[in-house]
Scaffold this active site. Structure first.
Site, PDB file in Angstrom:
ATOM      1  N   ASN A   1      10.187 -53.336  40.577  1.00 46.48           N
ATOM      2  CA  ASN A   1      10.788 -53.083  39.270  1.00 46.48           C
ATOM      3  C   ASN A   1      11.148 -54.431  38.653  1.00 46.48           C
ATOM      4  O   ASN A   1      12.119 -55.057  39.048  1.00 46.48           O
ATOM      5  CB  ASN A   1      12.041 -52.201  39.460  1.00 46.48           C
TER       6      ASN A   1
ATOM      7  N   LYS B   1      12.217 -55.024  35.804  1.00 50.43           N
ATOM      8  CA  LYS B   1      13.337 -54.906  34.851  1.00 50.43           C
ATOM      9  C   LYS B   1      13.001 -55.696  33.562  1.00 50.43           C
ATOM     10  O   LYS B   1      11.831 -55.771  33.205  1.00 50.43           O
ATOM     11  CB  LYS B   1      14.646 -55.369  35.505  1.00 50.43           C
TER      12      LYS B   1
ATOM     13  N   HIS C   1      17.034 -44.902  36.516  1.00 52.08           N
ATOM     14  CA  HIS C   1      17.559 -46.094  37.192  1.00 52.08           C
ATOM     15  C   HIS C   1      19.060 -46.228  36.890  1.00 52.08           C
ATOM     16  O   HIS C   1      19.512 -45.893  35.789  1.00 52.08           O
ATOM     17  CB  HIS C   1      16.797 -47.340  36.731  1.00 52.08           C
TER      18      HIS C   1
ATOM     19  N   GLU D   1      20.739 -48.654  36.087  1.00 49.30           N
ATOM     20  CA  GLU D   1      21.038 -49.460  34.892  1.00 49.30           C
ATOM     21  C   GLU D   1      20.901 -48.610  33.623  1.00 49.30           C
ATOM     22  O   GLU D   1      21.654 -48.786  32.661  1.00 49.30           O
ATOM     23  CB  GLU D   1      20.121 -50.701  34.861  1.00 49.30           C
TER      24      GLU D   1
ATOM     25  N   GLU E   1      18.870 -45.713  45.539  1.00 45.25           N
ATOM     26  CA  GLU E   1      19.322 -47.083  45.290  1.00 45.25           C
ATOM     27  C   GLU E   1      20.844 -47.086  45.136  1.00 45.25           C
ATOM     28  O   GLU E   1      21.360 -46.794  44.050  1.00 45.25           O
ATOM     29  CB  GLU E   1      18.698 -47.614  43.998  1.00 45.25           C
TER      30      GLU E   1
ATOM     31  N   GLY F   1      20.958 -55.934  43.208  1.00 45.42           N
ATOM     32  CA  GLY F   1      21.139 -57.275  42.643  1.00 45.42           C
ATOM     33  C   GLY F   1      22.341 -58.016  43.202  1.00 45.42           C
ATOM     34  O   GLY F   1      22.760 -59.031  42.652  1.00 45.42           O
TER      35      GLY F   1
ATOM     36  N   SER G   1      18.569 -54.926  46.938  1.00 47.44           N
ATOM     37  CA  SER G   1      18.521 -56.201  47.672  1.00 47.44           C
ATOM     38  C   SER G   1      17.525 -56.191  48.834  1.00 47.44           C
ATOM     39  O   SER G   1      17.807 -56.756  49.896  1.00 47.44           O
ATOM     40  CB  SER G   1      19.921 -56.600  48.146  1.00 47.44           C
TER      41      SER G   1
HETATM   42  O1  LIG Z   1      17.295 -52.017  41.105  1.00 48.03           O
HETATM   43  C1  LIG Z   1      16.500 -52.289  41.961  1.00 48.03           C
HETATM   44  C2  LIG Z   1      15.125 -51.782  41.928  1.00 48.03           C
HETATM   45  O2  LIG Z   1      14.999 -50.770  40.980  1.00 48.03           O
HETATM   46  C3  LIG Z   1      16.873 -53.183  43.085  1.00 48.03           C
HETATM   47  O3  LIG Z   1      17.120 -54.437  42.587  1.00 48.03           O
HETATM   48  P1  LIG Z   1      17.291 -55.678  43.604  1.00 48.03           P
HETATM   49  O4  LIG Z   1      16.153 -55.600  44.582  1.00 48.03           O
HETATM   50  O5  LIG Z   1      17.245 -56.885  42.735  1.00 48.03           O
HETATM   51  O6  LIG Z   1      18.611 -55.484  44.271  1.00 48.03           O
END
Ligand SMILES: O=C(CO)COP(=O)(O)O
Length: 321
Positions: free
Chosen positions: A84, A86, A168, A170, A238, A244, A284
């Site tokens: 992803n 983003k 997601h 976010e 997740e 992150g 992560s």
């Molecule tokens: O949100 C994520 C994948 O959709 C995970 O992000 P990270 O791998 O940067 O923690």
């Protein structure tokens, strides 16, 4: 004494036929999936019963195995790793990512999907190496219309993008998307012929309050209320506190939630969906921790954020090698 009432005899015989057909269907499912994992003693015991009991005993044993120890060998679920991206990348960076994907080598037994910002979807679709699929990071629940800033499933299909990431954290947290809206989007995308990575996960506050299962079950149930067919759905678990932050869930913590999810799906949706649906872990994931996570029986792949922008993504794709 035998029943002589014709109506009762016909009703009873019909019931027996339907019931045997039901168990025969179960039997073929079991013969294919469960037989190899049951013990020789149980196989012996099953043989001494009729078809109904035989199938029932086996099915119970199968479910017990699957949902207590994890399905052995993943029961044929193909490992699936998503990147992803983003809201990251310029055209130059996109080319760099495509370069390391082309160089690979990528394990042919892993399905690879990159989640690309909308403006680069067409470019990546045309330039990604064979075998790397492309996903959008969002799409709306309507075919077209006055929805400024949104993109539709129809547009994605039009440029041959086959996947979309929905729900997601976010989108939930920053853009206020609710369980219901996400479920509607999932249903609409599936009906439009897209495959969906549906994301769920608890916040740190929810985990610390002991509400992890309550939250992820609620998020899955919202989707289950709107869809019937799970064939084209991958679930991404997740935990928000791991995204992150560099704070990965331990393989045991992730496995515990994945197993609980599979158990919930078995009970509330169906055993066959529980057995076949793939559940990715996200939060992560790195080249360093992917092997231990990927070795857990109910972890069927990853959804990777930060590390999907770097060459170590190749290592993550190959976690099961
Ligand atoms: O949100 C994520 C994948 O959709 C995970 O992000 P990270 O791998 O940067 O923690």
């Amino acid at each position: 004494m035998a029943d002589t009432c014709p109506a009762r005899v016909i009703a009873y015989s019909s019931f027996k036929i339907v019931s045997n057909m039901f168990w025969l269907t179960r039997f073929s499912f079991i013969a294919k999936n469960a037989w190899p994992v049951v013990s020789p003693q149980l196989q012996q015991r099953c043989f001494s019963n009729g078809v109904g009991n035989f199938s029932k005993t086996l099915l119970l044993q199968f479910q017990q195995r699957c949902f207590s120890d994890g399905c052995p060998g993943g029961m044929g679920r193909k490992f699936v790793v998503g990147g992803n991206w983003k809201m990251n990348g310029t055209k130059k960076q996109v080319d760099e990512i495509l370069d390391f994907l082309k160089k690979g080598p990528l394990n042919a037994d892993t399905e690879v999907i990159v989640g690309v910002p909308a403006v680069y979807l067409d470019y990546v679709k045309c330039n990604a190496p064979p075998g790397v699929e492309v996903a959008a990071q969002n799409c709306y629940k309507a075919e077209k219309g006055a929805f400024t800033g949104e993109i539709s499933a129809l547009m994605l299909k039009d440029i041959n993008v086959g996947w979309v990431i929905l729900g997601h954290s976010e989108r939930r947290q920053i853009f206020g998307e609710t369980d219901d809206l996400i479920a509607e989007k999932v249903a609409f995308a599936l009906d439009s012929g897209l495959k969906v990575i549906a994301c769920i996960g608890e916040t740190l506050q929810e985990r610390e309050a002991g509400k992890t299962e309550e939250v992820v079950f609620r998020q899955i149930q919202a989707i289950a209320n709107k869809i019937k067919d799970w064939t084209n759905v991958v679930i991404a678990y997740e935990p928000v506190w791991a995204i992150g932050t560099g704070k990965t869930a331990t393989p045991e913590q992730a496995q515990e939630v994945h197993k609980a999810l599979r158990g919930y799906i078995c009970e509330k949706i169906s055993p066959s969906v529980a057995e076949s649906v793939r559940i990715q872990y996200g939060g992560s994931v790195t080249g360093a921790n992917c092997k231990d996570l990927g070795a857990k029986p109910d972890i069927d792949g990853f959804l990777v954020g930060g590390a999907s922008l770097k060459p170590e993504f190749v290592q993550i794709v190959n976690a099961r090698q």
